[in-house]
Scaffold this active site. Structure first.
Site, PDB file in Angstrom:
ATOM      1  N   ASP A   1       0.631  -1.145  -0.028  1.00 42.15           N
ATOM      2  CA  ASP A   1       0.074   0.269  -0.130  1.00 42.15           C
ATOM      3  C   ASP A   1       0.214   1.409   0.334  1.00 42.15           C
ATOM      4  O   ASP A   1       1.637   1.482   0.990  1.00 42.15           O
ATOM      5  CB  ASP A   1      -0.975   0.237   1.074  1.00 42.15           C
TER       6      ASP A   1
ATOM      7  N   ASP B   1      23.658   2.596  -6.209  1.00 43.55           N
ATOM      8  CA  ASP B   1      23.150   1.257  -5.654  1.00 43.55           C
ATOM      9  C   ASP B   1      24.877   0.439  -6.355  1.00 43.55           C
ATOM     10  O   ASP B   1      25.768   1.457  -6.846  1.00 43.55           O
ATOM     11  CB  ASP B   1      22.472   0.340  -6.442  1.00 43.55           C
TER      12      ASP B   1
END
Length: 641
Positions: free
Chosen positions: A221, A346
């Site tokens: 959500d 990253d």
């Protein structure tokens, strides 16, 4: 008068005694060893003045070294094994080379040591930094250390750190205040051992249930993810206005779209480098970052994956990883969201992906030396990749062992030194905000005390219990009565006994069976470094699974209680006819599970994602099948939980 340089636990200090015999003294560190208090060494000077003074003293090589975020090398490990977790301390000769020769001052640590030893090792790194020309202190970062899952390149477990539920467990409780308290407690532990930066939280939304990294998210959500990630940042950093001297800088990740992983395959792997979604879906992934950005997360880490099917600035997205995408970083993140913090790539996005990376085999498996994620820029040279990343908006490159390609990019005219200065300012400003220039050292004795805090352990243990989700409780079988005789599989008998249950070894002697299980998974890519370590493939239990066989056998004699570690959303349909109670756990000890089963604690969680009814395929994900247990399910959650 000139000060006196001293050494010791607190590092080099210059003590400038005030005139007229005052007993007071102003302490400052003579970082460049010239016997004078220069503006960047002055604790009373404004941060911006300190930054500009230091920047003006730096050579090009010192600046480019600041853009490198390396790995602290473990003692006894080969360079290719640096991704691994070391239990033997740092290789300080290599650390001194990285700091002195390469001018690097930001590193991830993967040590696994008791608190006092960990603190001593990080102090050794700071002493090496202190000896460099300008004495720029090291910023030491880490992947999450306070949860149960440990996967190389994503998370770790450290000796002595408090053990809390996975972030999915916090999402199950939907308790922002608890997340803030967790963040504050974890930050105290980090700082006590000399860690200053958390490469977390994940604000990715877990929309693909087969994705291995869903366990480190706050669920599916976007609104809940945003609230929870924002609370996480507040807790770690010490408030909503940015990082404090005693806080830990957070790097929220992975901007953006990572959780939509095609087939569930992760972007660390060559076969998981591409993700397809539309602009409406992308907007949901972006919305999940709002809470962390509003709380002024110190940094953002872009995702590995290449986005397909979306438009940015009215044009189809360039098919490159987010670390190379100027519309995603400079346009959307900096321009659209107004973010002016650190953007850290990253790990290993500028390294090549050779055949052992793209197509490993049993004879030639992918090893650390063959790890690279240059998705979409494979055709560029290494120097060109660095230049493209900097132009896109990156401030630091994660996982590199030399800043030389950045220096070459400047000398070749691919990047201006003025652009390098922008990123150096952000890196230095954060170091000053964390107080590292004035006090980078920690007290190993205090580290033991902080990491052994019984109050923190008690709250972490309580969170493990409360975050469990009671999905099924037919006939009110739970809690089991005190003294109930139980047959166990996958659960520590001592934990069950401590909860007041009697453990038996024969099913015919039991009142109930308790089976602790992991969610199903497959190892579909055994020769890929990360693929061999990640949970991929099917989510459904099958009759041939050992745990299902145990459940069916036990169910023929006694009621069965099952506790399933939901690192991914398991399909429980085949299990329902053979169970009386089902608990979903998201990072919980055997003691925590036993206490819930025995009624010594209540499972208050609600599911942070749907549990599918049928086996999951790419086609089934778009079919709109009704879930077996929808997000929000939880029999133990009271109104308002």
């Amino acid at each position: 008068m000139k000060g006196r340089r001293t050494k010791g636990l607190l590092g080099g200090l210059v003590l400038a005694a005030l005139c007229c015999g005052s007993a007071q003294a102003a302490e400052w560190r003579d970082l460049n060893h010239n016997g004078q208090k220069d503006p960047y060494e002055d604790p009373e000077a404004p941060i911006e003045r300190r930054v500009e003074d230091l920047l003006g003293r730096m050579t090009l090589e010192e600046k480019t070294g600041t853009l490198a975020h390396g790995t602290l090398p473990g003692a006894g490990l080969t360079p290719g094994a640096a991704i691994g977790i070391s239990a033997g301390g740092y290789d300080m000769a290599k650390v001194r080379d990285l700091v002195g020769r390469d001018h690097m001052s930001s590193f991830i640590t993967r040590l696994d040591l008791p608190p006092a030893q960990f603190a001593e090792q990080n102090n050794a790194v700071q002493r090496a930094a202190e000896e460099s020309r300008l004495g720029i202190p090291a910023t030491i970062s880490t992947d999450p250390r306070n949860h149960f899952q440990a996967v190389v390149g994503a998370s770790t477990r450290g000796k002595g750190f408090s053990a809390w539920p996975e972030t999915l467990g916090f999402a199950a409780l939907r308790d922002e205040a608890l997340v803030r308290r967790f963040g504050a407690a974890a930050a105290r532990e980090y700082r006590a051992v000399g860690i200053h930066m958390a490469l977390s939280p994940q604000a990715d939304i877990g929309v693909e249930p087969r994705w291995p990294r869903i366990t480190a998210t706050f669920g599916s959500d976007p609104s809940l993810v945003s609230r929870m990630a924002g609370a996480y940042v507040e807790g770690f950093q010490g408030g909503r206005d940015g990082v404090t001297h005693s806080g830990v800088a957070t790097i929220v990740k992975h901007w953006v779209g990572y959780g939509a992983a095609t087939e569930g395959y992760d972007g660390h792997n060559y076969y998981g480098r591409n993700v397809t979604l539309d602009n409406r879906e992308l907007a949901e992934h972006i919305r999940a970052f709002d809470g962390a950005l509003t709380a002024h997360s110190a940094g953002v880490m872009p995702t590995y994956v290449v986005l397909h099917g979306v438009t940015l600035d009215g044009k189809p997205a360039e098919p490159v990883g987010a670390g190379f995408s100027k519309p995603l970083l400079t346009g959307l993140l900096r321009g659209g969201k107004g973010f002016d913090g650190l953007i850290v790539s990253d790990w290993s996005i500028t390294r090549d992906c050779p055949e052992r990376c793209s197509a490993p085999s049993a004879e030639a498996p992918q090893m650390p030396g063959a790890i690279g994620m240059p998705w979409g820029v494979e055709g560029l040279t290494v120097v060109q990749r660095f230049a493209k990343g900097i132009d896109a908006g990156l401030d630091q490159f994660g996982g590199i062992d030399s800043p030389d390609p950045i220096t070459q990019a400047v000398k070749q005219g691919l990047v201006s030194e003025a652009r390098i200065d922008e990123s150096v300012r952000r890196v230095l400003r954060l170091k000053f905000e964390l107080g590292l220039f004035d006090q980078p050292f920690v007290d190993p004795r205090r580290a033991e005390q902080v990491l052994g805090d019984p109050a923190v352990k008690a709250e972490a243990d309580a969170a493990q219990r409360a975050s469990q989700v009671l999905l099924r409780n037919e006939g009110g079988i739970l809690p089991l009565r005190r003294g109930a005789r139980v047959w166990l599989q996958g659960l520590d008998p001592e934990a069950a006994r401590a909860a007041g249950l009697e453990v038996v070894t024969r099913l015919e002697d039991a009142d109930a069976a308790i089976v602790r299980s992991a969610a199903p998974f497959e190892t579909l890519h055994p020769y890929h470094f990360f693929g061999s370590r990640q949970h991929e493939g099917r989510l459904e239990f099958r009759d041939t699974d050992p745990d299902m066989q145990a459940i069916r056998t036990a169910a023929s004699r006694v009621p069965v209680v099952v506790a399933i570690e939901m690192d991914r959303p398991a399909v429980l349909t085949a299990m329902i006819p053979h169970t009386r109670a089902i608990l979903a756990t998201f990072g919980a000890s055997d003691a925590a599970v036993s206490d819930v089963v025995a009624g010594k604690a209540r499972a208050r969680g609600r599911l942070p994602f749907d549990l599918p009814r049928f086996p999951v395929t790419t086609a089934s994900r778009t079919a709109g099948d009704k879930p077996l247990y929808p997000r929000g399910s939880g029999l133990g959650a009271a109104p308002g939980d």
